[in-house]
Design a protein around this motif. Structure first.
Motif, PDB file in Angstrom:
ATOM      1  N   MET A   1       0.818  -1.214   0.000  1.00 52.49           N
ATOM      2  CA  MET A   1       0.000   0.000   0.000  1.00 52.49           C
ATOM      3  C   MET A   1       0.851   1.263   0.000  1.00 52.49           C
ATOM      4  SD  MET A   1      -2.795  -1.155   2.879  1.00 52.49           S
ATOM      5  CE  MET A   1      -3.883  -2.576   2.633  1.00 52.49           C
ATOM      6  N   ARG A   2       1.880   1.271   0.866  1.00 52.90           N
ATOM      7  CA  ARG A   2       2.720   2.467   0.999  1.00 52.90           C
ATOM      8  C   ARG A   2       4.183   2.041   1.065  1.00 52.90           C
ATOM      9  NH1 ARG A   2      -0.683   6.763   2.860  1.00 52.90           N
ATOM     10  NH2 ARG A   2       1.169   8.103   2.784  1.00 52.90           N
ATOM     11  N   PRO A   3       4.754   1.637  -0.075  1.00 53.31           N
ATOM     12  CA  PRO A   3       6.109   1.054  -0.066  1.00 53.31           C
ATOM     13  C   PRO A   3       7.193   1.990   0.437  1.00 53.31           C
ATOM     14  CG  PRO A   3       5.354   1.497  -2.311  1.00 53.31           C
ATOM     15  CD  PRO A   3       4.167   1.669  -1.422  1.00 53.31           C
ATOM     16  N   SER A   4       6.991   3.294   0.323  1.00 55.30           N
ATOM     17  CA  SER A   4       8.039   4.229   0.724  1.00 55.30           C
ATOM     18  C   SER A   4       7.993   4.567   2.207  1.00 55.30           C
ATOM     19  CB  SER A   4       7.930   5.527  -0.080  1.00 55.30           C
ATOM     20  OG  SER A   4       6.705   6.190   0.195  1.00 55.30           O
ATOM     21  N   GLU A   5       7.032   3.975   2.949  1.00 56.89           N
ATOM     22  CA  GLU A   5       6.879   4.350   4.358  1.00 56.89           C
ATOM     23  C   GLU A   5       6.737   3.148   5.288  1.00 56.89           C
ATOM     24  OE1 GLU A   5       4.336   8.329   4.305  1.00 56.89           O
ATOM     25  OE2 GLU A   5       3.688   6.923   2.777  1.00 56.89           O
ATOM     26  N   VAL A   6       7.069   1.964   4.804  1.00 55.95           N
ATOM     27  CA  VAL A   6       6.890   0.747   5.598  1.00 55.95           C
ATOM     28  C   VAL A   6       8.171  -0.088   5.544  1.00 55.95           C
ATOM     29  CG1 VAL A   6       5.597  -1.409   5.857  1.00 55.95           C
ATOM     30  CG2 VAL A   6       4.402   0.693   5.184  1.00 55.95           C
ATOM     31  N   THR A   7       8.599  -0.570   6.702  1.00 57.23           N
ATOM     32  CA  THR A   7       9.686  -1.538   6.779  1.00 57.23           C
ATOM     33  C   THR A   7       9.093  -2.904   7.103  1.00 57.23           C
ATOM     34  OG1 THR A   7      11.270   0.122   7.530  1.00 57.23           O
ATOM     35  CG2 THR A   7      11.800  -2.185   7.994  1.00 57.23           C
ATOM     36  N   VAL A   8       9.530  -3.912   6.393  1.00 67.28           N
ATOM     37  CA  VAL A   8       9.040  -5.282   6.592  1.00 67.28           C
ATOM     38  C   VAL A   8      10.125  -6.104   7.260  1.00 67.28           C
ATOM     39  CG1 VAL A   8       8.232  -7.383   5.450  1.00 67.28           C
ATOM     40  CG2 VAL A   8       7.540  -5.145   4.570  1.00 67.28           C
ATOM     41  N   ILE A   9       9.754  -6.864   8.289  1.00 68.59           N
ATOM     42  CA  ILE A   9      10.686  -7.826   8.875  1.00 68.59           C
ATOM     43  C   ILE A   9      10.066  -9.219   8.780  1.00 68.59           C
ATOM     44  CG2 ILE A   9      11.770  -6.169  10.411  1.00 68.59           C
ATOM     45  CD1 ILE A   9      10.152  -7.330  12.722  1.00 68.59           C
ATOM     46  N   THR A  10      10.920 -10.204   8.598  1.00 70.36           N
ATOM     47  CA  THR A  10      10.477 -11.590   8.476  1.00 70.36           C
ATOM     48  C   THR A  10      11.444 -12.489   9.221  1.00 70.36           C
ATOM     49  OG1 THR A  10       9.464 -11.216   6.303  1.00 70.36           O
ATOM     50  CG2 THR A  10       9.994 -13.489   6.884  1.00 70.36           C
ATOM     51  N   GLY A  11      10.936 -13.213  10.193  1.00 72.66           N
ATOM     52  CA  GLY A  11      11.730 -14.235  10.857  1.00 72.66           C
ATOM     53  C   GLY A  11      11.603 -15.532  10.085  1.00 72.66           C
ATOM     54  N   LEU A  12      12.695 -16.115   9.701  1.00 69.07           N
ATOM     55  CA  LEU A  12      12.632 -17.283   8.824  1.00 69.07           C
ATOM     56  C   LEU A  12      12.164 -18.545   9.545  1.00 69.07           C
ATOM     57  CD1 LEU A  12      15.751 -16.772   6.552  1.00 69.07           C
ATOM     58  CD2 LEU A  12      13.462 -15.794   6.396  1.00 69.07           C
ATOM     59  N   SER A  13      11.979 -18.476  10.861  1.00 72.83           N
ATOM     60  CA  SER A  13      11.412 -19.616  11.585  1.00 72.83           C
ATOM     61  C   SER A  13       9.939 -19.815  11.252  1.00 72.83           C
ATOM     62  CB  SER A  13      11.565 -19.413  13.097  1.00 72.83           C
ATOM     63  OG  SER A  13      10.847 -18.265  13.530  1.00 72.83           O
ATOM     64  N   GLY A  14       9.335 -18.851  10.569  1.00 70.39           N
ATOM     65  CA  GLY A  14       7.941 -19.007  10.176  1.00 70.39           C
ATOM     66  C   GLY A  14       7.716 -20.092   9.143  1.00 70.39           C
ATOM     67  N   GLY A  15       8.731 -20.426   8.369  1.00 70.97           N
ATOM     68  CA  GLY A  15       8.512 -21.461   7.377  1.00 70.97           C
ATOM     69  C   GLY A  15       9.760 -21.937   6.663  1.00 70.97           C
ATOM     70  N   GLN A  16      10.827 -21.141   6.726  1.00 70.74           N
ATOM     71  CA  GLN A  16      12.006 -21.472   5.932  1.00 70.74           C
ATOM     72  C   GLN A  16      13.048 -22.266   6.713  1.00 70.74           C
ATOM     73  OE1 GLN A  16      10.595 -18.388   5.992  1.00 70.74           O
ATOM     74  NE2 GLN A  16       9.671 -18.525   3.952  1.00 70.74           N
ATOM     75  N   LEU A  17      13.272 -21.914   7.979  1.00 73.98           N
ATOM     76  CA  LEU A  17      14.340 -22.530   8.763  1.00 73.98           C
ATOM     77  C   LEU A  17      13.825 -22.998  10.116  1.00 73.98           C
ATOM     78  CD1 LEU A  17      17.356 -20.065   8.287  1.00 73.98           C
ATOM     79  CD2 LEU A  17      16.982 -22.240   7.111  1.00 73.98           C
ATOM     80  N   PRO A  18      14.512 -23.951  10.745  1.00 73.76           N
ATOM     81  CA  PRO A  18      14.166 -24.313  12.126  1.00 73.76           C
ATOM     82  C   PRO A  18      14.379 -23.124  13.057  1.00 73.76           C
ATOM     83  CG  PRO A  18      15.639 -25.940  11.131  1.00 73.76           C
ATOM     84  CD  PRO A  18      15.610 -24.764  10.211  1.00 73.76           C
ATOM     85  N   ALA A  19      13.607 -23.083  14.127  1.00 69.49           N
ATOM     86  CA  ALA A  19      13.719 -21.967  15.068  1.00 69.49           C
ATOM     87  C   ALA A  19      15.099 -21.890  15.710  1.00 69.49           C
ATOM     88  CB  ALA A  19      12.645 -22.096  16.142  1.00 69.49           C
ATOM     89  N   ASP A  20      15.792 -23.014  15.820  1.00 68.99           N
ATOM     90  CA  ASP A  20      17.117 -23.028  16.440  1.00 68.99           C
ATOM     91  C   ASP A  20      18.220 -22.539  15.500  1.00 68.99           C
ATOM     92  OD1 ASP A  20      16.138 -23.896  18.832  1.00 68.99           O
ATOM     93  OD2 ASP A  20      16.619 -26.004  18.513  1.00 68.99           O
ATOM     94  N   TRP A  21      17.873 -22.195  14.270  1.00 63.71           N
ATOM     95  CA  TRP A  21      18.826 -21.598  13.341  1.00 63.71           C
ATOM     96  C   TRP A  21      18.375 -20.152  13.096  1.00 63.71           C
ATOM     97  CZ3 TRP A  21      19.461 -25.634   8.785  1.00 63.71           C
ATOM     98  CH2 TRP A  21      19.804 -26.886   9.328  1.00 63.71           C
ATOM     99  N   PRO A  22      18.662 -19.251  14.004  1.00 62.76           N
ATOM    100  CA  PRO A  22      18.053 -17.923  13.942  1.00 62.76           C
ATOM    101  C   PRO A  22      18.518 -17.100  12.749  1.00 62.76           C
ATOM    102  CG  PRO A  22      19.737 -17.993  15.639  1.00 62.76           C
ATOM    103  CD  PRO A  22      19.573 -19.394  15.149  1.00 62.76           C
ATOM    104  N   ALA A  23      17.552 -16.624  12.002  1.00 59.93           N
ATOM    105  CA  ALA A  23      17.824 -15.722  10.884  1.00 59.93           C
ATOM    106  C   ALA A  23      16.566 -14.919  10.606  1.00 59.93           C
ATOM    107  CB  ALA A  23      18.244 -16.488   9.635  1.00 59.93           C
ATOM    108  N   GLY A  24      16.743 -13.662  10.296  1.00 59.15           N
ATOM    109  CA  GLY A  24      15.626 -12.800   9.933  1.00 59.15           C
ATOM    110  C   GLY A  24      16.098 -11.792   8.908  1.00 59.15           C
ATOM    111  N   ILE A  25      15.160 -11.270   8.138  1.00 61.34           N
ATOM    112  CA  ILE A  25      15.504 -10.298   7.105  1.00 61.34           C
ATOM    113  C   ILE A  25      14.576  -9.096   7.225  1.00 61.34           C
ATOM    114  CG2 ILE A  25      16.574 -11.853   5.432  1.00 61.34           C
ATOM    115  CD1 ILE A  25      13.835 -12.175   4.088  1.00 61.34           C
TER     116      ILE A  25
END
Length: 417
Positions: free
Chosen positions: A206-230
Motif C-alpha cells: 500500500m505504501r512502499p516508501s513508508e513501511v519496513t518489513v521484517i520476516t523471521g525465517l522460523s515461520g517457514g524457511q528454517l528451524p527456530a534453532d537456526w536464527p535468521a531474519g531479514i
C-alpha cells in the motif's frame, strides 16, 4: 524449574516467555546438507548479511510483488534483534496491537521506551484498530510521550488471523497520517491455511516508501534453532538512512548471522522444490489440526476466531469462567498453569501477549498435537488422514476431555429455565 516458569520465578515475562509456534518437524535433509556444507567456512557474514543472502531475500520479496534492491535489505540472527535495532534507530515510543507476539514489548522496554497497547478491531488481530490508534497517539502526546513507531502483523501470532485489506488500509492511513513509521512483521505470511480464500496484503504493497518489513525465517524457511531474519527497508533516502542506523545497532550488538545459517537461509529463500514441498505439506497438516482443535474449543463453549495462518489458535475461555473459578482459576496466569498441567503441553496465557490479566485467554499451538518425537511427527506429515493417527487422536481427545469437563460443570451450575 519448568520451561514456562512457576510461582517461585514470578512467571518471568522474558526468560520464561513462550517461543513462537514451531512446526515440530525434523529439519529438512536438504537444508541440513547446505548448513553442513558451509560449516567449514572461515569467513564471517558482514553486518546486515552478505550479498548472497541479501540477493536471495530480494528474490523472495520480488516473487511476492515487492521488488527489492539488495541495498534495501538487512539480515540478522532472527526477527527479535531486527525489531530491537529498528526501535533503537527510530526512537520514541512504540504502539503495539493487543494482543501481540510475546517478544515485541520486551524489545521496546529493553531500550527504555514505552510500548503502548492498542485494542485490535473486532474482525481480526494483528493490527491496531484505526480509531483506537488515533486516540492513543493523541493521548500519549498530550501526556508528553513521543510515539514514532507502530508494529503490526498481517499473519498474526497469537490470534492466527489475517486482517482484511480494508481494515489494514484504514490502520495504515491512520498511522501514517500521524507521522508514524510502520514495521510489518510478516514472519507467518507463508503459512496461510487457505491461500486461495484468504487475501493477505502487506502494508508495503500500500505504501512502499513508508513501511519496513521484517520476516523471521522460523515461520517457514528454517528451524527456530537456526536464527535468521531479514528486513526490507523503503527504497528512499529516509529508508537508506534508517537502514544505516539499524546496521549500526546490529553491529554494536554483534548481531550477525552465522555463516552456515546464512548459507541455509539463502538456499531456503530461493525456494527450491524440496523447501516449497515441505512448507506446503507442513502448512496443510497444521491447518487440519488447527481446524480440529477449533472444533473442540467451540464444542466446549469457548470462543476462538477461525485460524487462518500459523501453527496456533487464540482461545477465550471466558464463557467457562464460573467452572474455572470453581477450580481456583481466575486469571490468565492461573489458566496457563491449569491447562499446561492437564494437557501436558504449553498453553501460555494471554497475559504473555499483552492481553488483560483478568481475561481467560490462552494460545494453543498445533505442534504438540503431532506427536512427542520426530518419528510420530513425520508420520503425521506423511499420513493421508493425520487426525486418525492414534497419537493425534489421543491429544485431541485429551483437549476435548479437559474442556468438556469445564462445560459440564458450567451446565450443571446453571439454573433450570
Amino acid at each position: 524449574m519448568g520451561r514456562w516458569g512457576d510461582a517461585a520465578t514470578g512467571h518471568g515475562p522474558v526468560r520464561f516467555a513462550p517461543p513462537g509456534p514451531e512446526p515440530g518437524l525434523p529439519v529438512l535433509p536438504e537444508i541440513a546438507a547446505v548448513l553442513a556444507a558451509a560449516a567449514g567456512r572461515s569467513d564471517t557474514e558482514p553486518p546486515g548479511g552478505g550479498r548472497p543472502l541479501r540477493d536471495a531475500a530480494c528474490g523472495y520479496w520480488a516473487r511476492r510483488g515487492l521488488p527489492t534492491d539488495h541495498d534495501s535489505v538487512a539480515a540478522a540472527p532472527g526477527a527479535q534483534p531486527l525489531l530491537l535495532a529498528l526501535a533503537a534507530a527510530i526512537g520514541g515510543d512504540v504502539l503495539l496491537p493487543r494482543p501481540c507476539p510475546a517478544w515485541w514489548a520486551p524489545q521496546v522496554r529493553l531500550l527504555g521506551r514505552q510500548p503502548y497497547a492498542v485494542p485490535t478491531p473486532a474482525e481480526c488481530g494483528g493490527v491496531p484498530d484505526p480509531y483506537a490508534l488515533l486516540e492513543t497517539v493523541r493521548r500519549v502526546r498530550s501526556e508528553g510521550g513521543d510515539p514514532r513507531l507502530v508494529v503490526l502483523s498481517v499473519a498474526d501470532d497469537p490470534t492466527a488471523t489475517v486482517p482484511p485489506p480494508e481494515v489494514l488500509h484504514e490502520t495504515v492511513e491512520a498511522a501514517l497520517g500521524e507521522g508514524l513509521h510502520l514495521v510489518s512483521d510478516e514472519t507467518w505470511r507463508d503459512t496461510l491455511h487457505r491461500p486461495r480464500d484468504t487475501v493477505l496484503v502487506s502494508p508495503a504493497d500500500m505504501r512502499p516508501s513508508e513501511v519496513t518489513v521484517i520476516t523471521g525465517l522460523s515461520g517457514g524457511q528454517l528451524p527456530a534453532d537456526w536464527p535468521a531474519g531479514i528486513a526490507r527497508f523503503p527504497a528512499t533516502a529516509d529508508g537508506a538512512a534508517l537502514r544505516a542506523r539499524t546496521l549500526d545497532v546490529l553491529t554494536a550488538l554483534g548481531a550477525f548471522v552465522a555463516a552456515p545459517v546464512a548459507a541455509a537461509a539463502a538456499h531456503a529463500l530461493g525456494e527450491p522444490a524440496a523447501v516449497v514441498e515441505r512448507l506446503t505439506a507442513a502448512v496443510g497438516l497444521h491447518a487440519r489440526v488447527a481446524d480440529a482443535v477449533h472444533g473442540v474449543v467451540l464444542e466446549a463453549g469457548a470462543l476462538s476466531r477461525p485460524p487462518q495462518a500459523g501453527r496456533h489458535l487464540y482461545v477465550d475461555l471466558g464463557p467457562l469462567g464460573v467452572a474455572l473459578a470453581a477450580r481456583g482459576v481466575t486469571d490468565a496466569m492461573e489458566l496457563e498453569d491449569h491447562l499446561t498441567e492437564r494437557l501436558g503441553m504449553p498453553a501460555p496465557g494471554g497475559h504473555r501477549f499483552g492481553d488483560e490479566l483478568g481475561a481467560l485467554r490462552v494460545r494453543l499451538s498445533t505442534g504438540p498435537f503431532l506427536g512427542v518425537d520426530g518419528e510420530q511427527r513425520l508420520a503425521a506429515l506423511g499420513a493421508s488422514a493425520p487426525l486418525e493417527l492414534p497419537h493425534v487422536e489421543r491429544a485431541l481427545a485429551t483437549l476435548g476431555t479437559v474442556l468438556g469437563d469445564l462445560r459440564s460443570d458450567r451446565t450443571r451450575g446453571e439454573r433450570p429455565r
